[in-house]
Design a protein around this motif. Structure first.
Motif, PDB file in Angstrom:
ATOM      1  N   ASN A  96      40.805  34.456  39.446  1.00  0.00           N
ATOM      2  CA  ASN A  96      39.832  33.236  40.311  1.00  0.00           C
ATOM      3  C   ASN A  96      38.898  32.187  39.324  1.00  0.00           C
ATOM      4  O   ASN A  96      38.605  32.735  38.209  1.00  0.00           O
ATOM      5  N   TYR A 132      36.635  29.046  38.801  1.00  0.00           N
ATOM      6  CA  TYR A 132      35.405  28.264  39.425  1.00  0.00           C
ATOM      7  C   TYR A 132      34.989  27.101  38.286  1.00  0.00           C
ATOM      8  O   TYR A 132      34.813  27.404  37.133  1.00  0.00           O
ATOM      9  N   ARG A 161      37.920  36.609  36.488  1.00  0.00           N
ATOM     10  CA  ARG A 161      37.399  35.554  36.812  1.00  0.00           C
ATOM     11  C   ARG A 161      36.954  34.517  35.732  1.00  0.00           C
ATOM     12  O   ARG A 161      36.500  35.156  34.450  1.00  0.00           O
ATOM     13  N   ASP A 219      36.608  40.298  32.921  1.00  0.00           N
ATOM     14  CA  ASP A 219      37.477  41.305  33.794  1.00  0.00           C
ATOM     15  C   ASP A 219      36.640  42.496  33.684  1.00  0.00           C
ATOM     16  O   ASP A 219      35.625  42.761  33.220  1.00  0.00           O
TER      17      ASP A 219
END
Length: 398
Positions: A220, A222, A266, A282
């Motif tokens: 993911n 961002y 992430r 992670d």
């Protein structure tokens, strides 16, 4: 075929010449200058660039060739290292034997020649990694990790110099591209999106994980999709790829026999007034505190070595999940090359964080920090508590 000793491959006079050139002072080139100079790839500028490289590259290559002959613990005598040494001596010879560059035709021939040199050195990193593995295999078990600092220091210098050499060659070659991508000046992208580079690198890393394990955790990402800044996309791609690849392996191996769904890796991309941060995190379990001091060394890996003892005579094109022992230290060198850094914080039993100035990367709750000294404009990432001074865009290429 056995690799010959230096005296059997090259004349005494030639070796002495390499030693003289290796003592000469190399010339630093700023990233800003490369951008400004490369913005006008006229025949005149390409000729000036070729003439500069004709004098500069032999100095840089000679330095490394000399050092490869005097490494501690017998590393210089390992077959893989001897092969790399010959590549450097051959490249020095090619450069020094090329006549003075006087016109466009000379420049074009020179460009083809340095392109061939760049290809010759494509496998230097895995070949040196194999040399280190060959050293470890025959090493006295009584030698402790701290006694090998000299090897790590050499490899840091060696790989950092390699980054510089390939940057100079690649920049010159790419300036010949008649249809460069938008906003690109040679290797440099003046409006690079770190979010897009992180996405591409993550997809590439997941493809490797899928190939080796049959599945891969999600990643993911961002950040602001419209945020850009000047940098070298291939450098950032390499860093994010290595860090995400490590995180994927850690999470995959921790949860592969579990009924739980593997948690995602992430990535947060944040741009500040003075830095860009790419945080990779992670939940792969982290590493023990005793292993943190070794994480940036070239003789340490938590994975099995994927290289065969006889691989030195072949190529190393295949990408594996881990095991060479140079992913993290090489990534840190790429970060430091333009004034950044890479740091790691591990939370044993949870994971890793990676954070960086200019790029912050968190991996498996292992913290890695990559700093890139470049002025950009966006909000600060206060969560990371990183303090960085404003720079004046005079980064020197080592």
């Amino acid at each position: 075929m056995a690799v010959k000793k230096l005296c059997e491959s090259f004349s005494k006079g030639f070796v002495e010449e390499v030693q003289r050139w290796g003592c000469m002072k190399q010339t630093g080139v700023s990233l800003r200058y490369m951008m400004e100079f490369g913005s006008d790839p006229s025949h005149r500028n390409l000729l000036i660039s070729a003439q500069f490289l004709h004098k500069e590259l032999p100095i840089r290559i000679a330095r490394r060739a000399i050092e490869l002959e005097s490494l501690p613990y017998g590393l210089s005598e390992k077959p893989a290292v001897l092969k790399v040494r010959d590549w450097y001596f051959d490249s020095y010879r090619d450069l020094r034997s090329f006549p003075e560059i006087k016109d466009t035709n000379d420049e074009k021939e020179f460009t083809q020649m340095i392109k061939a040199i760049k290809v010759r050195h494509n496998n230097v990193v895995p070949m040196m990694a194999l040399g280190v593995q060959q050293l470890k295999k025959g090493m006295d078990p009584k030698i402790v990790h701290e006694d090998l600092d000299e090897i790590d220091q050499f490899l840091d210098r060696f790989y950092l110099s390699r980054i510089g050499i390939r940057m100079l060659i690649g920049q010159h070659v790419e300036l010949h591209n008649p249809n460069p991508p938008p906003h690109c000046v040679g290797y440099i992208h003046t409006k690079m999106s770190p979010l897009e580079v992180a996405r591409t690198a993550s997809e590439d890393a997941r493809a490797i994980c899928l190939r080796e394990y049959g599945s891969a955790p999600n990643v993911n990402i961002y950040g602001d999709p419209i945020f850009t800044f000047p940098y070298v996309p291939t450098h950032l791609h390499l860093m994010v790829f290595e860090l995400v690849k490590n995180s994927l392996r850690a999470v995959q191996e921790r949860f592969m026999d579990s009924d739980e769904v593997a948690p995602p890796i992430r990535i947060i991309v944040a741009g500040g007034v003075e830095d860009v941060a790419i945080k990779v995190s992670d939940e792969g379990g982290g590493i023990p505190r005793s292993g943190l001091s070794k994480i940036f060394t070239y003789l340490y890996s938590t994975a099995k070595n994927p290289m065969d003892e006889d691989s030195y005579h072949g190529t190393a094109d295949a990408v594996t999940m881990a095991g060479y022992g140079y992913g993290l230290p090489i990534s840190r060198l790429y970060a430091r090359y333009f004034g950044g850094d890479l740091q790691i914080i591990s939370m044993e039993g949870y994971g890793f964080h990676h954070e960086c100035r200019e790029y912050i990367i968190y991996k498996g709750l292992m913290h890695i920090s990559i700093s890139l000294a470049w002025e950009i404009h966006k909000s600060h990432c206060h969560e990371l508590k990183l303090q960085f001074k404003k720079v004046n865009n005079t980064l020197q290429l080592s």
